[in-house]
Design a protein around this motif. Structure first.
Motif, short mmCIF file in Angstrom:
data_model
loop_
_atom_site.label_atom_id
_atom_site.label_comp_id
_atom_site.label_asym_id
_atom_site.label_seq_id
_atom_site.Cartn_x
_atom_site.Cartn_y
_atom_site.Cartn_z
N LEU A 114 -0.87 -2.86 -4.57
CA LEU A 114 -1.81 -1.84 -4.36
C LEU A 114 -2.85 -1.93 -5.42
O LEU A 114 -2.55 -2.27 -6.47
N CYS A 115 -4.21 -1.60 -4.94
CA CYS A 115 -5.26 -1.86 -6.07
C CYS A 115 -5.07 -0.37 -6.83
O CYS A 115 -4.22 0.31 -6.26
N ARG A 116 -5.94 -0.57 -7.75
CA ARG A 116 -5.92 0.82 -8.66
C ARG A 116 -6.04 2.10 -8.15
O ARG A 116 -5.49 2.98 -8.24
N PHE A 117 -7.25 2.21 -7.25
CA PHE A 117 -7.29 3.01 -6.39
C PHE A 117 -6.22 3.72 -5.62
O PHE A 117 -5.78 5.04 -5.69
N HIS A 118 -5.81 2.87 -4.78
CA HIS A 118 -4.41 3.25 -3.61
C HIS A 118 -3.40 3.56 -4.59
O HIS A 118 -2.27 4.28 -4.17
N LEU A 119 -3.31 2.82 -5.75
CA LEU A 119 -2.01 3.04 -6.49
C LEU A 119 -2.26 4.45 -7.09
O LEU A 119 -1.08 5.28 -7.23
N VAL A 158 -3.43 -8.99 -0.87
CA VAL A 158 -4.30 -8.08 -0.49
C VAL A 158 -3.59 -6.88 -0.80
O VAL A 158 -2.56 -6.40 -0.06
N CYS A 159 -4.22 -5.52 -1.48
CA CYS A 159 -3.69 -4.32 -1.32
C CYS A 159 -3.36 -3.81 0.02
O CYS A 159 -4.58 -3.91 0.90
N PRO A 160 -2.34 -3.26 0.47
CA PRO A 160 -2.16 -2.99 1.72
C PRO A 160 -2.83 -1.86 2.25
O PRO A 160 -3.14 -2.00 3.60
N ASP A 161 -3.40 -1.16 1.50
CA ASP A 161 -4.19 0.16 1.87
C ASP A 161 -5.68 -0.10 2.02
O ASP A 161 -6.31 0.48 2.53
N CYS A 162 -6.34 -1.43 1.52
CA CYS A 162 -7.45 -1.93 1.48
C CYS A 162 -7.58 -2.50 2.70
O CYS A 162 -8.81 -2.84 3.28
N ASP A 163 -6.43 -3.36 3.27
CA ASP A 163 -6.54 -4.30 4.33
C ASP A 163 -6.43 -3.60 5.79
O ASP A 163 -5.80 -2.87 6.08
ZN LIG Z 1 -6.56 -0.71 -2.13
#
Ligand SMILES: [Zn+2]
Ligand SMILES: [Zn+2]
Length: 286
Positions: free
Chosen positions: A198-203, A180-185
């Motif tokens: 990271l997901c595309r947003f957080h990347l 899981v994207c660590p910033d979404c978690d």
């Molecule tokens: Zn994310």
């Protein structure tokens, strides 16, 4: 909740925010009848059509809410199909996101230079979500009618129950939980975790990205795509059956494009660390 938008860093402009959509926090989707109507006809549409495909690349598929909603509508409502499950599987979704994974991986692998100063711009949509766009212009002829006059209200109740989507997420959580994207978690400490996940947003929020990270992310996306291709084929008459690593691929792909809010909500208690079954040393304390 502007936290996610505030982290988009140098990509942040009002115009881009409008195109990007907003990540959905862990929670149910609660789709409206109109959303289900639009998505159900999108599921029946021809996404392989060349001009639509170009638009979908420009918008990186659908916004986060409608990307997950697209999967939910297809998985919950599609009763009959080929393959072991015979329905309730994300067939159109995997075809679209297979294409987008390749598109983004190619973009991230591009050499930065005069033409492509910031290869990571491939992470940011340059066109609107098609479903958001259709919902904003409800006066267009034909759109008020559900696909083949289906009873969209009953379908909406069925979609929002999330029965089959929950099953998919629970079946695969052991494989995706530590991807899981660590910033979404919400369970991960802020700023910690592997940036490759990271997901595309957080990347995009971390840009400009080091070349090594871009290539590592591109490699990860291609690896997901390989498993997802196998999964797509397993849903046809000629494909071999998919196993657990293939079954989890579409959730990882949508997690990258649309954030992890829905699967985290459906399959985990986000405050708890979930060790993957059979993996060693995953306990994070707490
Ligand atoms: Zn994310
Ligand atoms: Zn949308």
């Amino acid at each position: 909740m502007t936290g996610n938008q505030g982290r988009l860093g140098f990509f942040e402009t009002p115009q881009r925010d409008r195109l990007t959509g907003v990540l959905v926090p862990p929670g149910p989707l609660e789709l409206s009848v109109e959303e289900v109507r639009q998505l159900w006809s999108f599921v029946h549409g021809d996404i392989m059509d060349g001009s639509l495909r170009r638009l979908l690349r420009a918008s990186l598929g659908l916004c986060p809410r409608h990307a997950w909603a697209y999967a939910v509508v297809e998985v919950e409502l599609w009763q009959a199909g080929a393959g072991a499950r015979g329905g309730h599987q994300p067939f159109d979704v995997t075809i679209l996101y297979e294409d987008l994974l390749e598109h983004v991986a190619d973009g991230l692998d591009r050499k930065s230079g005069l033409l492509h100063r910031h290869p990571e711009e491939v992470l940011v949509p340059v066109g609107p979500c098609r479903i958001c766009q259709d919902l904003a212009s409800p006066d267009l002829p034909g759109l008020r009618m559900g696909y083949a006059n289906s009873n969209t209200e009953a379908l909406t109740v069925e979609a929002n129950a999330l029965v089959h989507t929950t099953t998919w997420c629970l079946e695969t959580v052991g494989l995706w939980r530590d991807r899981v994207c660590p910033d979404c978690d919400p369970g991960a400490p802020e700023g910690a975790g592997d940036p490759v996940l990271l997901c595309r947003f957080h990347l995009a929020g971390r840009g400009p990205l080091p070349e090594q990270l871009r290539h590592a992310v591109a490699g990860r996306l291609r690896e997901i795509r390989g498993r997802m291709r196998h999964l797509t084929e397993s849903m046809t008459d000629y494909g071999s059956p998919a196993g657990a690593v293939e079954n989890t691929s579409w959730i990882e792909a949508l997690g990258f494009f649309a954030g992890w809010g829905l699967p985290l909500y459906l399959a985990t208690d986000p405050r708890e660390a979930w060790p993957a079954p059979g993996s060693q040393g995953t306990e994070q304390g707490g």
